[in-house]
Motif scaffolding. Structure first.
Motif, PDB file in Angstrom:
ATOM      1  N   PRO A   1      47.545  32.455  35.375  1.00  0.00           N
ATOM      2  CA  PRO A   1      46.147  32.009  35.205  1.00  0.00           C
ATOM      3  C   PRO A   1      45.772  30.729  35.945  1.00  0.00           C
TER       4      PRO A   1
ATOM      5  N   HIS B   1      42.103  27.566  39.051  1.00  0.00           N
ATOM      6  CA  HIS B   1      41.959  28.936  38.555  1.00  0.00           C
ATOM      7  C   HIS B   1      42.589  29.892  39.555  1.00  0.00           C
TER       8      HIS B   1
ATOM      9  N   THR C   1      44.664  36.101  37.087  1.00  0.00           N
ATOM     10  CA  THR C   1      44.789  35.400  35.802  1.00  0.00           C
ATOM     11  C   THR C   1      45.777  36.015  34.806  1.00  0.00           C
TER      12      THR C   1
END
Ligand SMILES: [Co+2]
Ligand SMILES: [Co+2]
Ligand SMILES: [Co+2]
Ligand SMILES: [Co+2]
Ligand SMILES: [Co+2]
Ligand SMILES: [Co+2]
Ligand SMILES: [Co+2]
Ligand SMILES: [Co+2]
Lengths: 439, 439, 439, 439
Positions: free
Chosen positions: A235, A241, A245
């Motif tokens: 993730p 980010h 994820t």
């Protein structure tokens, strides 16, 4: 004959009575359970990056790992020397498979071409060592995250030339994986993500990421590589980010871009918990989509917010993992790759062995407990009973797609108010302990 | 005329110079920006559950909210009385839309049939009040999580009779939403998830969840409801794991079950952060799939691990939200629903107004800043330039799907090593501050 | 004259109307508020480690930062060269103070003695540059975490020889801080903590940590150093658990070992949030013990679990920080040290300036807003009124220590049931927005 | 004779071979280890609040627990009826101790005086039942968090009359604890904390909190209560920030206000992990200050951010807890109180037994493993050896306080560069598994 691990014997199974720390208590490779040897069930693999290249540095300190064979240079010779050490390690620890990134095994050259030539030369030696020892390649991959050129992504870089460099690396890494008989090829999107949305076109980056995966699929076909492709969910870290994820996010991506037939997931425990999921959850999500491929066997510290990649020693977790592996009928191309590193304080050569022994024994024990649970079927039976109302009557209509809001409304008005059975979570948790500690 | 909010005037726009706490400083409903009024851009909605039914209890204490009109009974009359109060609230705060769950507005009866009749009677009054006041229903939904029968799920209950009860509720809630001219219908999977995988067949539960959604789609067609269906992502709480974890997970589910054409997402800020994502991220994921439907406007406390559902006052966040709303050309069926509750310490009637004023002004301000950013296009231009290498040459080939690993390898070998431009995150963060605080 | 930052002008205040990204919009150093200049209020400092030594590597990739002046060697000459660059940076950015670790400014030698001699030589140059430019040292410290010898702690190492090395470093770092007129000396316990309790005697390690601090206090007295000692709280990273977890933990330690008179806290925003606290909370805990010394001005990403050390751009936070600085009457020995690093993608020289401008303007704006809040006193008045019942009657007896359980029981039986006033959180959050965005 | 738990037998020890889920596999109360019975080592207690009063509601749904004896009224008679049920439960489950809050056992009356009279009447019955059965009170406490009057705190309320009410409750709760022979009295600061610092004077609130504790100490002396006072750390929930955050914070508070001689800590596993610490850490912090008093035996879900209060079934954790209890020589006044609740899905009477069996067996097993580890001393020996350099020479001087920065600098210059031994974390984790799963 040269030995790099002096004083370390070939690690043997000695059973639970031994007090020898350099022995297996549970992993007895040729012992059979459910018709297969432990070796076949577990398919342990060692990652070149952690075993040979991890200096045990962290963001606040330089490396501590003792590597007396390594001259710290970026030379091809140094790279070739490491291969010898690695195969001695595999032999002494008794692990049959290994995994690599291209840049773990061979150095960046002055030109892209020299870089590729370095890879080929190391793979010559790896091929020879594989033949000599019978060790096998579980999967290969390209390191598309460490070099500064990938600082803003590889396939998701805003710079198309960087994409081209990444594609070039993937081509060679895939071809060498094929040549070494690798059972799979993994994409771990180390830099495929963003630092801030203020400067990012996420949709466009995802399009590019899908394009690279499609090219790899096409190239595999061209060269005849039949191994399994994997994506490894994670993730966050290094990026704020990461696009891959978790399992569900990867599946969504694969579905959107029509790639689900070509990829399975390589699931890592520590990445599961960083995403806020249990490892069991991530495995079940993958299993539900028939997309569980391989496992990066480690564990995290749920109280810490980064990827600690610890050796897997929690037998609750290894049991749950092996239950799912048994449930799907065992690994096909995949295996249990120890994507785990020693703590920075465990800097001695001997610690490499202690660490792998701890993980191998924890998984061997988990396998034995899981086999018993699987064979006795008490959990399975409980779950089956719990959903029994869907096996006939109105439940079967719901599952068959023949019920409607109207028909269910009529039905609901006709019955007594439903009464739930207990979920019995505490009883089941206790039952799990009876398997783990029963005798 | 009876008033329930004595001493509270109709809240007016008074501009930034006022010191009156019961006034808007930024929300001027009929002020135009970019060709629409603020009222049209923002489409504020008030949720019946928080405004009328939230007693402000928490797991360690009973409710504190003063509700002098409420006799604490479960009677239909009490339910009807509340409607009057709610419409006075909507009038005084100046909000045009509202949302409900069936059980917020009307009580459970002794039988399922009585329960449905209660709903119809309250909707008679709601319909009358809508006509009288011009207020509109943004969306309706069924409460499938509070009653003990749903303790183990509604569509995902192991008990098929419970599924039937849920379907019956959805039928009526959907029909009444349709009758009240609701622009949408939302599924929030309050209990659709699990407490432990030890007793759960996740795949089977997901099949059942998809079955209910498909039935709702079919029923909508049957009754002529053309409003938008929404799923609202949330990762955890009340269950240990909610199936509708985040935007990507919802999209994966919708793709797997062929429901993506029928559903968009209703995204809530606090659920985004509980899932470990920024609100911006969740919105961009939805936008990338053309699936951003509506917004539950609140905010969480990122240092706490539960759904605090606070009023949205962070103007950094409201600006980012409104930027995305502007980018997609504004809401169609959706709006900004304040799924937010006062703190347990803010128990007075007046606090209802302070709270909504804080949220409405924060979004109005966010809209104004976002409009300026959108119109000046400096961020957009930066992002556009950043990916320019994909607008021609090798980048365009990558996007067109005509490049291969081989062709990119050839290209890569032919060019100078790529050099990255700075991502300029800090400059962009500063630029954002200049918009927010520029004058 | 040589310039290392070609094309970068001295950064000037140009006001909010400018579109020049290399200018201050809010920081106008000689502008007065509340009887002091902004320069005096803010006391900005630049950390040598981030400005000069941070290569912007991370656990998955090597450094990206462009440092054309740096020959990458560990030589004393290279270290001396960096000093010139650093002072040009301080001049161009307009920051008056700086901070260092011994190993930032001077390299480890072949022997401990050579190491110390290196430090002295660099400090000769620093002293000359300080005189030439008027720049000042906010605080110094010793780097007791990067070298492998400190892998298991410095003062808390299980190896007493390592403790001795640490003590030797502290002696020289403290003496050079004194010689350079440093206003303070900081202990940041980088490795003072543990990886696992399985191998740790926590109490014994804490005794040793206290011993080193006591020695530093004694040595300061011996050499006449009158600057302030600081501890910098941080909960985790690099170790699994750092002993200086948060403000309360540090105060507990200082009280236990009789060191509270000699130490104040240097509080960092990102460490506050890693510990699960707001920066405001940590500052108030320190203020409550009269122990707020200095501030490491940065910010974290609350959705990430590691120390991202981002530049502070959230004006909500800078306002809250400056409110507390104003409340305590301003800094005495401390200041706002930008313990912040650019993102790995912001690798250009220019980014160093963008980053510091973003932080300096965010704090200047925070100061202006805080000054207005402080002077108008509306929040203070609200809080004062909220506790008014303690200013007389039974409340005053409670505060005076003259009430007992018996006397309060009598009193409680004699009164009407108490009725609470609203805590008005939402109104206050809105009021804060009116200060931030009022005009 | 009436029975409330029909069909549930007295739970017996049947050993690990049994498949009876309503039996102990490990808890054999009269079995001796290290000179004491398991019963004496473990001192299990049941909390009245969870066993008798927890309806298993959550923020999204009403209670599900079956309580056929309870008429749902707030009457004294209902309260008295529950006492009979509770003692049958204690008898059947075989737990010797219990704990209560005043409002668990007796209802709020119309006046404060009636409230107190209710308490006295229930305590009459409790006293009789204790005599009849030999069950004992581990500790009592006052519920100062559930009633709306405590919405803004009890001792830390901004309203002094609320403080008086709290003091009155504490007086009676303390006196009745004394009368029932309670071994301790606990303060759990349910509402002692804040929702926002915008309206809070933290220092003043802490002063008030200390005042109440001091009054309790004084009153105990007056009435002759010699039991142990405890504070129970918890970081958050229900409030945004609880003042009794963790062990270190509580110790800091006790030191600051001179209360450390009068209080020990009651440490709960789930509160430890909510604060970001392992239970082991919190216990060691308390042990280091000689302040470990009692334990709230439960466990949390580290992937969730609220207090799940699950039954303790993780034998890794129970082993670590019991190791520390053995190390301090066993409990004196404290014990293992199951501050744990069944999941909302486990709503049947039988689940109460499954749940406590799971926890009791997990702790019994933990005790047996811990006893073996404690007696063999292999971990202790490893730790002892690790710090050996402090047992003589320069290390001993450091510990004795006779070393200085100057003397250590001289010493450091005179020695070879120190070389660290490995921390051997992985080997130790494996060793722990050999104790847990060795046979
Ligand atoms: Co991995
Ligand atoms: Co990992
Ligand atoms: Co919502
Ligand atoms: Co929510
Ligand atoms: Co810092
Ligand atoms: Co930091
Ligand atoms: Co507790
Ligand atoms: Co708890």
């Amino acid at each position: 004959m040269t030995t790099y691990f002096e004083g370390i014997p070939k690690i043997q199974y000695e059973g639970t009575q031994t007090i020898n720390p350099l022995a297996f208590r549970h992993y007895n490779p040729d012992e059979e359970l459910m018709g297969k040897t432990m070796r076949e069930h577990l398919k342990f693999a060692a990652p070149y990056w952690h075993v040979m290249r991890n200096e045990l540095s962290d963001p606040f300190g330089v490396g501590t790992a003792l590597m007396p064979w390594d001259d710290q240079s970026n030379s091809l010779q140094n790279a070739l020397n490491r291969v010898e050490v690695f195969f001695e390690f595999l032999d002494k620890i008794g692990i049959d498979y290994y995994c690599w990134h291209d840049r773990d095994i061979s150095p960046e050259g002055k030109t892209l071409d020299e870089t590729h030539q370095n890879l080929l030369k190391v793979c010559d030696l790896l091929e020879a060592k594989q033949k000599e020892t019978g060790k096998k390649l579980l999967w290969g991959t390209a390191c598309l995250f460490s070099h500064p050129r990938y600082a803003q992504g590889a396939a998701t870089s805003p710079n198309a030339d960087v994409f081209a460099y990444a594609a070039s690396q993937v081509k060679y890494a895939l071809e060498q994986t094929h040549r070494l008989g690798g059972e799979g090829y993994t994409f771990w999107g180390g830099r495929e993500g963003y630092a801030t949305l203020l400067n990012t076109d996420m949709k466009r980056e995802l399009d590019h990421m899908a394009a690279l995966l499609q090219m790899a699929v096409d190239h595999a076909k061209k060269i005849g590589f039949k191994g399994q492709f994997y994506i490894e969910p994670k993730p966050k870290e290094p990026s704020t980010h990461q696009y891959d994820t978790d399992s569900a996010t990867c599946l969504n991506f694969l579905r959107e871009y029509g790639l689900l037939d070509h990829f399975k997931l390589n699931i890592e425990t520590n990445h599961a918990t960083l995403a806020g999921h249990t490892m069991q959850h991530e495995l079940d999500v993958a299993l539900g989509a028939n997309a569980l491929g391989s496992i990066d066997a480690n564990q995290g510290d749920e109280l810490l917010g980064w990827d600690t990649d610890q050796f897997p020693t929690d037998v609750y977790m290894t049991t749950q993992v092996m239950l799912r592996v048994l449930k799907m009928g065992g690994f096909t191309t995949g295996g249990l790759n120890f994507d785990a590193k020693r703590r920075r304080e465990s800097h001695c050569l001997e610690d490499l062995f202690h660490a792998h022994i701890s993980g191998m024994d924890a998984f061997a024990l988990g396998l034995k407990v899981a086999a018993k649970i699987h064979q006795e079927g008490r959990f399975e039976e409980f779950v089956h009973q719990r959903y029994e109302s869907y096996s006939g009557g109105i439940g079967a209509q719901i599952e068959a797609g023949t019920a409607t809001l109207d028909s269910l409304d009529d039905y609901a008005k006709s019955i007594e108010a439903p009464v739930l059975q207990s979920g019995r979570q505490e009883m089941l948790e206790n039952l799990l302990n009876t398997y783990l500690f029963g005798k």
